[in-house]
Scaffold this motif. Structure first.
Motif, PDB file in Angstrom:
ATOM      1  N   PHE A 155     -73.959  -9.534  -2.885  1.00 16.93           N
ATOM      2  CA  PHE A 155     -74.351  -9.260  -1.505  1.00 16.93           C
ATOM      3  C   PHE A 155     -75.583 -10.055  -1.142  1.00 16.93           C
ATOM      4  O   PHE A 155     -76.323 -10.485  -1.995  1.00 16.93           O
ATOM      5  CB  PHE A 155     -74.741  -7.793  -1.314  1.00 16.93           C
ATOM      6  CG  PHE A 155     -73.848  -6.826  -1.979  1.00 16.93           C
ATOM      7  CD1 PHE A 155     -72.609  -6.579  -1.465  1.00 16.93           C
ATOM      8  CD2 PHE A 155     -74.261  -6.177  -3.116  1.00 16.93           C
ATOM      9  CE1 PHE A 155     -71.781  -5.666  -2.079  1.00 16.93           C
ATOM     10  CE2 PHE A 155     -73.425  -5.269  -3.720  1.00 16.93           C
ATOM     11  CZ  PHE A 155     -72.183  -5.008  -3.202  1.00 16.93           C
ATOM     12  N   ASP A 156     -75.811 -10.079   0.119  1.00  9.13           N
ATOM     13  CA  ASP A 156     -77.050 -10.631   0.648  1.00  9.13           C
ATOM     14  C   ASP A 156     -77.760  -9.573   1.419  1.00  9.13           C
ATOM     15  O   ASP A 156     -77.124  -8.757   2.012  1.00  9.13           O
ATOM     16  CB  ASP A 156     -76.729 -11.776   1.582  1.00  9.13           C
ATOM     17  CG  ASP A 156     -77.247 -13.059   1.003  1.00  9.13           C
ATOM     18  OD1 ASP A 156     -77.943 -12.987  -0.018  1.00  9.13           O
ATOM     19  OD2 ASP A 156     -76.956 -14.094   1.586  1.00  9.13           O
ATOM     20  N   HIS A 205     -79.728  -2.839   4.684  1.00  7.10           N
ATOM     21  CA  HIS A 205     -80.531  -3.982   5.137  1.00  7.10           C
ATOM     22  C   HIS A 205     -80.991  -3.779   6.578  1.00  7.10           C
ATOM     23  O   HIS A 205     -82.040  -4.262   6.976  1.00  7.10           O
ATOM     24  CB  HIS A 205     -79.751  -5.293   5.010  1.00  7.10           C
ATOM     25  CG  HIS A 205     -79.760  -5.835   3.615  1.00  7.10           C
ATOM     26  ND1 HIS A 205     -80.913  -6.097   2.926  1.00  7.10           N
ATOM     27  CD2 HIS A 205     -78.737  -6.126   2.772  1.00  7.10           C
ATOM     28  CE1 HIS A 205     -80.614  -6.537   1.713  1.00  7.10           C
ATOM     29  NE2 HIS A 205     -79.297  -6.567   1.598  1.00  7.10           N
ATOM     30  N   HIS A 210     -84.425  -6.588  -1.414  1.00  3.55           N
ATOM     31  CA  HIS A 210     -83.998  -5.391  -2.135  1.00  3.55           C
ATOM     32  C   HIS A 210     -85.212  -4.719  -2.759  1.00  3.55           C
ATOM     33  O   HIS A 210     -85.474  -4.855  -3.943  1.00  3.55           O
ATOM     34  CB  HIS A 210     -82.953  -5.745  -3.203  1.00  3.55           C
ATOM     35  CG  HIS A 210     -81.765  -6.453  -2.607  1.00  3.55           C
ATOM     36  ND1 HIS A 210     -81.480  -7.761  -2.841  1.00  3.55           N
ATOM     37  CD2 HIS A 210     -80.829  -6.013  -1.740  1.00  3.55           C
ATOM     38  CE1 HIS A 210     -80.392  -8.110  -2.168  1.00  3.55           C
ATOM     39  NE2 HIS A 210     -79.976  -7.069  -1.483  1.00  3.55           N
ATOM     40  N   PHE A 247     -85.184   0.393  -1.047  1.00  5.99           N
ATOM     41  CA  PHE A 247     -83.799  -0.010  -0.790  1.00  5.99           C
ATOM     42  C   PHE A 247     -82.917   0.425  -1.956  1.00  5.99           C
ATOM     43  O   PHE A 247     -81.860   1.046  -1.774  1.00  5.99           O
ATOM     44  CB  PHE A 247     -83.751  -1.534  -0.619  1.00  5.99           C
ATOM     45  CG  PHE A 247     -82.384  -2.084  -0.324  1.00  5.99           C
ATOM     46  CD1 PHE A 247     -81.414  -2.168  -1.320  1.00  5.99           C
ATOM     47  CD2 PHE A 247     -82.054  -2.526   0.950  1.00  5.99           C
ATOM     48  CE1 PHE A 247     -80.151  -2.673  -1.067  1.00  5.99           C
ATOM     49  CE2 PHE A 247     -80.785  -3.028   1.228  1.00  5.99           C
ATOM     50  CZ  PHE A 247     -79.843  -3.103   0.207  1.00  5.99           C
ATOM     51  N   HIS A 278     -74.294  -1.006   1.681  1.00  3.80           N
ATOM     52  CA  HIS A 278     -75.364  -1.914   1.236  1.00  3.80           C
ATOM     53  C   HIS A 278     -75.933  -2.692   2.432  1.00  3.80           C
ATOM     54  O   HIS A 278     -77.146  -2.798   2.602  1.00  3.80           O
ATOM     55  CB  HIS A 278     -74.799  -2.879   0.182  1.00  3.80           C
ATOM     56  CG  HIS A 278     -75.805  -3.882  -0.320  1.00  3.80           C
ATOM     57  ND1 HIS A 278     -76.460  -3.750  -1.521  1.00  3.80           N
ATOM     58  CD2 HIS A 278     -76.277  -5.027   0.236  1.00  3.80           C
ATOM     59  CE1 HIS A 278     -77.291  -4.775  -1.682  1.00  3.80           C
ATOM     60  NE2 HIS A 278     -77.194  -5.562  -0.629  1.00  3.80           N
TER      61      HIS A 278
HETATM   62 ZN   LIG Z   1     -78.514  -7.069  -0.095  1.00  6.60          ZN
END
Ligand SMILES: [Zn+2]
Length: 253
Positions: free
Chosen positions: A252-253, A192, A207, A211, A188
């Motif tokens: 998540f970021d 990014h 996102h 993505f 993930h």
């Molecule tokens: Zn993310």
């Protein structure tokens, strides 16, 4: 206050008198402050209004300072923030020039502590290289990658664009966490790197549809998602946060 600070403080006095014409304009102390991120604050102390504005805003046009003053003063007085002011400010901080400036500022100011990629159980560089070969034709340049210092459970991973670094929560470095889950979180964050955040009309999109499409290409996507869903208690346990009332959110970021 410096000359610029005096000038900007005058804008705030003006805004105060416009928003609350029947009250005396308070004393205002305004400083530019070298926050790591773009950050602007307003508060009242002993009847004085203290305004701290990011140094990144120092040479912003007057119109932008007025917009920011409207936002901060409205918030302080619990009034509705004028939509036009909000738009003008966001447009300014999301412009490519400003973003570049903010990134390099962060690179200089923010020290980033990245842990060793080799954990007790999992080696993040090894995982990165494996995923890179399998899903990216080996084409992704490896950023700094490491375990977080704390065993966080609310955020399992993030990508720091300013430092080109992937940080994975130390909570995942455990025998009780299946490899496909750790890989999924690393994957993930790698996406990014591949799909940089898009800025559009002052909003950030991390996102994007592209993505998410790539994300679903991960072999164990469904399995990993449902494992994380079902095991938030386990992650909390590892993080030593069992009693925590904090809900598990934002993987998540
Ligand atoms: Zn993310």
């Amino acid at each position: 206050m410096s000359k610029t600070e005096e000038k900007v403080a005058a804008i705030y006095r003006d805004v105060f008198s416009k928003i609350e014409p029947r009250r005396d304009v308070p004393d205002i102390s305004l400083t530019f402050y070298p926050y790591v991120n773009v950050n602007n604050t307003i508060r009242v102390r002993d009847g004085r209004v203290i305004v701290k504005i990011s140094t990144l805003m120092e040479d912003a046009p007057e119109g932008v300072h007025t917009a920011l003053a409207l936002i901060l003063v409205s918030k302080l007085l619990r009034k509705h923030v004028p939509a036009a002011a909000d738009r003008a400010y966001k447009r300014f901080i999301s412009s490519p020039d400003f973003r570049e400036k903010a990134l390099s500022h962060k690179r200089e100011k923010g020290r980033k502590v990245i842990g060793d990629p080799r954990g007790d159980v999992y080696d993040l560089e090894e995982i990165f290289d494996g995923l890179n070969a399998e899903y990216f034709d080996g084409g992704l340049k490896r950023p700094s990658i490491g375990w977080s210092a704390k065993r966080t459970f609310r955020r399992l991973g993030h990508y720091d664009q300013a430092h080109h670094a992937i940080i994975i929560s130390k909570s995942l470095d455990s025998k009780t966490i299946p490899a496909f889950v750790v890989e999924y979180v690393v994957y993930h964050e790698m996406l990014h790197v591949k799909h940089p955040t898009v800025h559009h009309n002052g909003r950030r999109y991390s996102h994007t549809a592209a993505f998410k499409r790539d994300e679903r290409a991960y072999d164990h996507y469904d399995e990993a998602e449902s494992w994380i869903d079902r095991n938030s208690h386990r992650l909390k346990e590892i993080a030593g946060a069992v009693g925590s009332k904090k809900r598990y959110w934002g993987l998540f970021d």
